[in-house]
Motif scaffolding. Structure first.
Motif, PDB file in Angstrom:
ATOM      1  N   LEU A  60       0.824  -1.210   0.000  1.00 43.67           N
ATOM      2  CA  LEU A  60       0.000   0.000   0.000  1.00 43.67           C
ATOM      3  C   LEU A  60       0.857   1.258   0.000  1.00 43.67           C
ATOM      4  O   LEU A  60       0.513   2.249  -0.647  1.00 43.67           O
ATOM      5  CB  LEU A  60      -0.937  -0.006   1.209  1.00 43.67           C
ATOM      6  N   ALA A  64       0.477   3.932  -2.968  1.00 44.63           N
ATOM      7  CA  ALA A  64       0.085   5.293  -2.607  1.00 44.63           C
ATOM      8  C   ALA A  64       1.089   6.336  -3.065  1.00 44.63           C
ATOM      9  O   ALA A  64       0.912   7.523  -2.789  1.00 44.63           O
ATOM     10  CB  ALA A  64      -0.115   5.397  -1.098  1.00 44.63           C
ATOM     11  N   VAL A  78      -7.765   2.020   6.387  1.00 45.67           N
ATOM     12  CA  VAL A  78      -8.295   2.331   5.060  1.00 45.67           C
ATOM     13  C   VAL A  78      -9.801   2.519   5.173  1.00 45.67           C
ATOM     14  O   VAL A  78     -10.509   1.644   5.683  1.00 45.67           O
ATOM     15  CB  VAL A  78      -7.970   1.225   4.044  1.00 45.67           C
ATOM     16  N   CYS A  80     -13.454   3.041   3.442  1.00 44.92           N
ATOM     17  CA  CYS A  80     -14.135   2.638   2.208  1.00 44.92           C
ATOM     18  C   CYS A  80     -15.612   3.000   2.252  1.00 44.92           C
ATOM     19  O   CYS A  80     -16.262   2.874   3.304  1.00 44.92           O
ATOM     20  CB  CYS A  80     -14.031   1.122   2.014  1.00 44.92           C
ATOM     21  N   LEU A 132      -3.884   6.445  -2.090  1.00 43.87           N
ATOM     22  CA  LEU A 132      -4.417   5.108  -2.392  1.00 43.87           C
ATOM     23  C   LEU A 132      -5.243   5.130  -3.673  1.00 43.87           C
ATOM     24  O   LEU A 132      -5.391   4.099  -4.341  1.00 43.87           O
ATOM     25  CB  LEU A 132      -5.281   4.596  -1.232  1.00 43.87           C
ATOM     26  N   VAL A 139      -5.330  -1.515  -5.174  1.00 44.39           N
ATOM     27  CA  VAL A 139      -5.642  -1.456  -3.742  1.00 44.39           C
ATOM     28  C   VAL A 139      -6.882  -2.289  -3.458  1.00 44.39           C
ATOM     29  O   VAL A 139      -6.931  -3.057  -2.492  1.00 44.39           O
ATOM     30  CB  VAL A 139      -5.843   0.005  -3.298  1.00 44.39           C
ATOM     31  N   VAL A 151     -12.562   1.795  -2.230  1.00 45.40           N
ATOM     32  CA  VAL A 151     -11.566   2.504  -1.422  1.00 45.40           C
ATOM     33  C   VAL A 151     -11.688   4.014  -1.612  1.00 45.40           C
ATOM     34  O   VAL A 151     -11.930   4.499  -2.722  1.00 45.40           O
ATOM     35  CB  VAL A 151     -10.146   2.025  -1.773  1.00 45.40           C
ATOM     36  N   GLY A 154      -6.675   6.451   3.017  1.00 44.17           N
ATOM     37  CA  GLY A 154      -6.106   5.819   4.190  1.00 44.17           C
ATOM     38  C   GLY A 154      -5.777   6.840   5.260  1.00 44.17           C
ATOM     39  O   GLY A 154      -5.867   8.056   5.035  1.00 44.17           O
TER      40      GLY A 154
END
Length: 240
Positions: A60, A64, A78, A80, A132, A139, A151, A154
């Motif tokens: 990640l 990112a 993270v 979402c 992200l 991801v 997503v 983060g």
């Protein structure tokens, strides 16, 4: 002024952390503060994924934009949009509507800010990781996100190993409008540009000879993740 407002006004993004862990009690309180946030119609369309696997952290961090603190922070969360939970309750829901994606994104932002303020009130620090979304499909696959779950961003959390200067923000008179939209106050903007120029020249690292107007022009005049619409569509979101 009370301690809550003092904590909020003292916010700085922290990108360097000590090796100290965040206790289970602290993390539970941070997540509980997030869950307590306002939610449109109590839809509660956010899921948080805590990343403890060091290999996933490293992946990640790379996805990112090679941000090392994603791997180094005590905790990485993270956030979402999540309508899979609702779809599992009833297939009659319609996650494809853009309004629902907006609700999910807004609720997630409110929840995340509650989490960050709670962490900062404990002497911890953190930073949002919008990077992200540089590689959302990758991801998504790494986190095994189901349909109707996408997503957003983060958050690194940990004990600060730095004490950065406060960034000057736009003056309230440029943010707060009375009764109707007010045109840009250019003399006030010029003053703010001078203030931000001085900040960027004097800060302890990453000095730059730019003011706020130049920075936002450079940022907003280039292509900005044009693949995000396709990503959300692939998740069954924002189709209508």
């Amino acid at each position: 002024m009370n301690t809550t407002i003092e904590t909020i006004l003292n916010h700085r993004s922290i990108r360097s952390f000590t090796d100290a862990a965040i206790s289970d009690e602290q993390l539970n309180a941070i997540i509980a503060a997030g869950i307590a946030a306002s939610s449109s119609s109590m839809i509660q369309a956010t899921s948080i994924i805590r990343i403890t696997d060091p290999n996933k952290r490293a992946a990640l961090a790379h996805l990112a934009g090679d941000q090392p603190y994603v791997a180094q922070a005590a905790e990485f969360l993270v956030f979402c949009i999540d309508y899979q939970r609702h779809y599992s309750i009833s297939t009659e829901i319609k996650p494809e509507y853009t309004e629902l994606a907006l609700i999910g994104a807004i609720d997630s932002g409110i929840m995340a800010q509650n989490c960050l303020v709670a962490a900062e009130s404990m002497g911890l620090g953190g930073v949002y990781i919008g990077g992200l979304r540089n590689h959302p499909h990758e991801v998504d696959a790494l986190l095994n996100l189901p349909p109707y779950c996408a997503v957003l961003f983060g958050m690194c959390l940990g004990v600060p190993a730095q004490d950065p200067q406060l960034k000057p923000r736009l003056p309230m008179d440029m943010i707060l409008h009375q009764n109707e939209y007010q045109p840009l106050n250019k003399p006030l903007l010029a003053q703010y540009d001078q203030q931000t120029m001085a900040y960027y020249q004097q800060r302890s690292s990453h000095n730059k000879h730019q003011d706020w107007s130049n920075i936002v022009t450079k940022t907003l005049s280039k292509e900005s993740r044009p693949f995000m619409a396709e990503y959300f569509h692939s998740k069954g979101l924002m189709e209508k």
